[in-house]
Design an enzyme around this catalytic site. Structure first.
Site, mmCIF file in Angstrom:
data_model
loop_
_atom_site.group_PDB
_atom_site.id
_atom_site.type_symbol
_atom_site.label_atom_id
_atom_site.label_comp_id
_atom_site.label_asym_id
_atom_site.label_seq_id
_atom_site.Cartn_x
_atom_site.Cartn_y
_atom_site.Cartn_z
ATOM 1 N N ASP A 1 -2.703 6.369 -3.449
ATOM 2 C CA ASP A 1 -1.541 5.744 -2.822
ATOM 3 C C ASP A 1 -1.029 4.637 -3.743
ATOM 4 O OD1 ASP A 1 -3.541 3.857 -2.439
ATOM 5 O OD2 ASP A 1 -2.880 3.304 -0.429
ATOM 6 N N ASP B 1 -1.228 1.449 -4.013
ATOM 7 C CA ASP B 1 -2.054 0.366 -4.544
ATOM 8 C C ASP B 1 -3.462 0.813 -4.911
ATOM 9 O OD1 ASP B 1 -2.999 0.627 -1.897
ATOM 10 O OD2 ASP B 1 -3.545 -1.486 -1.795
ATOM 11 N N SER C 1 0.811 -1.214 0.000
ATOM 12 C CA SER C 1 0.000 0.000 0.000
ATOM 13 C C SER C 1 0.852 1.276 0.000
ATOM 14 C CB SER C 1 -0.951 -0.037 1.197
ATOM 15 O OG SER C 1 -1.895 0.993 1.146
ATOM 16 N N ASP D 1 -6.076 2.287 -3.234
ATOM 17 C CA ASP D 1 -7.296 2.213 -2.419
ATOM 18 C C ASP D 1 -7.446 3.400 -1.476
ATOM 19 O OD1 ASP D 1 -5.383 1.560 -0.546
ATOM 20 O OD2 ASP D 1 -6.252 -0.368 0.019
#
Length: 450
Positions: free
Chosen positions: A246, A248, A107, A250
């Site tokens: 960000d 990834d 993330s 989400d």
């Protein structure tokens, strides 16, 4: 029952250390494959299928190969998407009727960290009982299926296109983004090749930054955790607004045309009020223990119910499901719109904000001005060992801070679910008092954790 490996958002750590090694990840793939094979009721002779996506970290190549090997050894077929946002994997798992989805990502963490996240066949986080079953399978010896029963792997060539169209489908057909100049900060992460087409094809003039991943620069000085780059770009390009993702995809933050940052609480409020104005807000709004008190108070003025979950989007999801609500999120930028997607999705959340912009006829700056956040100070204290937050010294310090705030604020201490840190949060109406109390509490934690 506590888990040995799974945290609040999958399994995460530094690459090459502890669990983020090729050996462990291969065994994790095998264990997950065996659990899925035993839990899924498939026609005779049909193997389970697992979809694997990843962000842009260089270690993703190694971990993808390890997962693929472990799943194949367990007799599970594998679909590979390459770099794709976490919510895209949740969507594609459902769309392609896979039995599970796996994302290789850490993330918002630096490139030298990585992790493994799982999705169910329904595109939601795995339930606790399945995670416990996978951990139990990890304790067993790894075996290999007979050659004729080994899983096969193939690449999903149209994964990006499928996801782009899905995101666009969540934006009303009668609206478009023509006339808007938007800066997108893709954090050199998984949205780099999908977010720009989504907003461009809806009509926006798109300027992309943070869209040149090299495996080592994910989240480095860009993205939702470093919004200064986006704020500067919006002002320099005289854009109407900016959107930061960000690594990834989400989490989302947004910047208005004047360069002001809007966090997840403010974006959640804009979406909620847009739905409320049309009579389409189903139930209430879910936040977390970290949600700014101003949001709760603002919703109360409209008699909109509000609930707090533990920190982590999986707990927000659980609260939404428990109350049969559709909208929730975190101030970090995880926003769930369950009438659109099963998972928190930064692109879709940004589109919901832009829908409010279009339907209200207001600018993002005007909408953002409707909610003034209370001063909130968050200090992360790194710990070398696990700290008991219920011990007397900690609780005494908390009570002293609450007395100082005199009923006009909140104090929250919590251990990070992904890093060896204690998060100290203090908020209230008096900025200097909030800062002072946060620093005092952080110093107490620092001394106890030394």
């Amino acid at each position: 029952m506590s888990k040995q490996y799974f945290g609040t958002d999958g399994i995460r750590g530094r690459v090459g250390e502890s669990v983020i090694t090729p050996e462990f990840v291969m065994k994790l793939g095998y264990a997950a494959g065996r659990v899925l094979a035993s839990h899924e009721h498939l026609p005779a002779g049909k193997r389970p299928t697992v979809l694997i996506g990843k962000d842009t970290r260089i270690s993703g190549y190694m971990l993808e190969a390890s997962l693929e090997a472990g799943l194949s050894a367990a007799g599970v077929d594998v679909l590979l998407t390459g770099p794709m946002p976490t919510p895209a994997v949740a969507y594609l798992t459902r769309a392609l009727r896979a039995q599970a989805g796996i994302v290789i990502s850490a993330s918002h963490n630096p490139y030298y960290d990585n992790g493994i996240k799982f999705f169910s066949a329904q595109g939601t986080k795995l339930p606790d009982d399945i995670e416990h079953a996978i951990e139990a399978a990890l304790a067993q010896p790894m075996q290999v299926m007979e050659s004729a029963q080994l899983g096969k792997a193939k690449r999903v060539d149209d994964a990006a296109g499928r996801y782009v169209e899905f995101c666009k489908s969540t934006f009303p057909n009668h609206l478009d983004l023509r006339g808007l100049k938007i800066v997108l900060d893709c954090a050199h992460g998984a949205t780099y090749h999908v977010a720009p087409p989504v907003f461009h094809e809806l009509g926006a003039d798109v300027i992309a930054i943070g869209n040149q991943p090299d495996g080592l620069n994910i989240n480095e000085g860009v993205g939702s955790t470093h919004p200064q780059a986006l704020q500067k770009a919006v002002v320099e390009h005289q854009a109407d607004l900016g959107i930061a993702f960000d690594g990834d995809g989400d989490r989302v933050m947004m910047v208005d045309g004047a360069g002001n940052l809007l966090d997840g609480d403010q974006l959640l409020y804009i979406i909620a009020m847009g739905l409320y104005a049309k009579g389409k807000l189903k139930g209430g709004v879910a936040g977390t223990l970290m949600t700014n008190l101003a949001l709760e108070h603002a919703l109360q003025k409209h008699q909109i119910p509000f609930g707090r979950a533990k920190v982590g989007d999986r707990y927000v999801l659980e609260l939404l499901q428990d109350k049969n609500w559709k909208l929730g999120g975190e101030n970090s930028g995880h926003i769930l719109t369950l009438d659109k997607h099963t998972s928190g999705d930064a692109i879709i959340a940004a589109l919901q904000v832009l829908q409010s912009v279009r339907e209200s006829g207001k600018t993002l700056q005007q909408l953002g001005a409707d909610l003034t956040l209370y001063p909130q100070v968050l200090i992360n204290v790194t710990t070398k060992q696990k700290l008991d937050l219920n011990q007397e010294a900690v609780q005494t310090a908390v009570k002293q801070a609450e007395v100082a705030l005199n009923g006009e604020g909140r104090v929250l201490l919590r251990a990070s679910g992904t890093e060896p840190k204690i998060r100290v949060m203090v908020e209230g109406l008096n900025p200097s008092l909030v800062q002072a109390q946060a620093e005092q509490l952080a110093e107490v934690i620092r001394q106890l954790a030394a």
